[in-house]
Enzyme design. Structure first.
Site, PDB file in Angstrom:
ATOM      1  N   LYS A  23       0.830  -1.207   0.000  1.00  0.00           N
ATOM      2  CA  LYS A  23       0.000   0.000   0.000  1.00  0.00           C
ATOM      3  C   LYS A  23       0.865   1.258   0.000  1.00  0.00           C
ATOM      4  CE  LYS A  23      -4.251  -1.459   2.357  1.00  0.00           C
ATOM      5  NZ  LYS A  23      -5.139  -1.156   3.501  1.00  0.00           N
ATOM      6  N   ASP A  79      -8.408   1.969   3.758  1.00  0.00           N
ATOM      7  CA  ASP A  79      -8.910   0.660   4.169  1.00  0.00           C
ATOM      8  C   ASP A  79      -9.555   0.054   2.943  1.00  0.00           C
ATOM      9  OD1 ASP A  79      -9.022  -1.113   6.530  1.00  0.00           O
ATOM     10  OD2 ASP A  79     -11.127  -1.207   5.983  1.00  0.00           O
ATOM     11  N   SER A  80      -9.088  -1.102   2.577  1.00  0.00           N
ATOM     12  CA  SER A  80      -9.540  -1.702   1.332  1.00  0.00           C
ATOM     13  C   SER A  80      -9.697  -3.192   1.508  1.00  0.00           C
ATOM     14  CB  SER A  80      -8.554  -1.398   0.196  1.00  0.00           C
ATOM     15  OG  SER A  80      -7.245  -1.795   0.546  1.00  0.00           O
ATOM     16  N   TYR A 168      -4.546 -10.241  -2.666  1.00  0.00           N
ATOM     17  CA  TYR A 168      -5.325 -11.134  -3.517  1.00  0.00           C
ATOM     18  C   TYR A 168      -5.104 -10.869  -5.017  1.00  0.00           C
ATOM     19  CZ  TYR A 168      -7.983 -12.118   0.785  1.00  0.00           C
ATOM     20  OH  TYR A 168      -8.363 -12.486   2.053  1.00  0.00           O
TER      21      TYR A 168
END
Length: 207
Positions: A23, A79-80, A168
């Protein structure tokens, strides 16, 4: 999600409220053209707050407020997560939790396998549609905060492919593509993903 009319970010230091290297790399690259002096929460030695929210907005706010109040600087938090339609939106805000191992580390192959196994239990005809969601929270030390959201739809594949990206990415093929996020060069994924879309809304408001 529409942001409220925003105060502008003045040139200077901005805390990226994350300890996640992937991130941090994405967000630092996105901020590069705007002349901000970017520093991570990890580099400042700030603790990771407990993410007790039940939505991306709540968890982004927790991280941004914590970093801003402890550093005395504006802070930007993300936030993911991955929301899988057939799993009623899971893992969602618990995206990182699905990667947790018994010793407290994170294993993203384990997380991807858990998603795949849950879908497999639902049968061969189950939809593998999924959405990556990113919510950015920009907080100031005085408590003011703004939110910006980005989404990208796609399909989950198995087995995972590619060794770029993180989380992912190796099992997510964005709509209109044949490659997973993890098969794309960093700059290409950076140009059009959920975080980039949230960031575009942030830039339009904050600068």
């Amino acid at each position: 999600m529409m942001a409220e009319p925003s105060r502008k970010l003045a040139p200077g230091r901005l805390v990226i409220a994350t300890h996640n290297a992937g991130k941090l790399r994405e967000m630092t690259a996105l901020l590069a053209p705007y002349g901000m002096d970017v520093v991570s929460a990890g580099a400042l030695g700030l603790p990771e707050p407990e993410e007790t929210g039940t939505s991306f907005v709540e968890n982004a706010a927790i991280k941004a407020h914590s970093a801003a109040s402890l550093s005395g600087l504006p802070a930007l938090a993300d936030d993911s997560g991955l929301c899988v339609a057939a799993l009623d939106g899971e893992p969602g805000v618990y995206t990182a939790n699905w990667a947790e191992t018994a010793d407290g580390t994170r294993d993203w192959m384990l997380a991807m396998t858990r998603v795949h196994d849950r879908l497999t239990l639902l049968g061969s005809g189950v939809s593998r549609a999924a959405t990556f969601v990113s919510t950015l929270a920009l907080a100031w030390p005085d408590g003011d905060i703004r939110f910006f959201e980005g989404r990208i739809d796609g399909t989950l594949i198995w087995p995972p492919r590619g060794d770029a990206g993180f989380g992912y990415d190796p099992m997510f093929v964005p709509r209109g593509e044949a490659r997973t996020f993890a098969e794309m060069p960093f700059e290409e994924k950076q140009a059009n993903n959920h975080r980039a879309r949230a960031f575009a809304a942030f830039v339009a408001s904050a600068f």
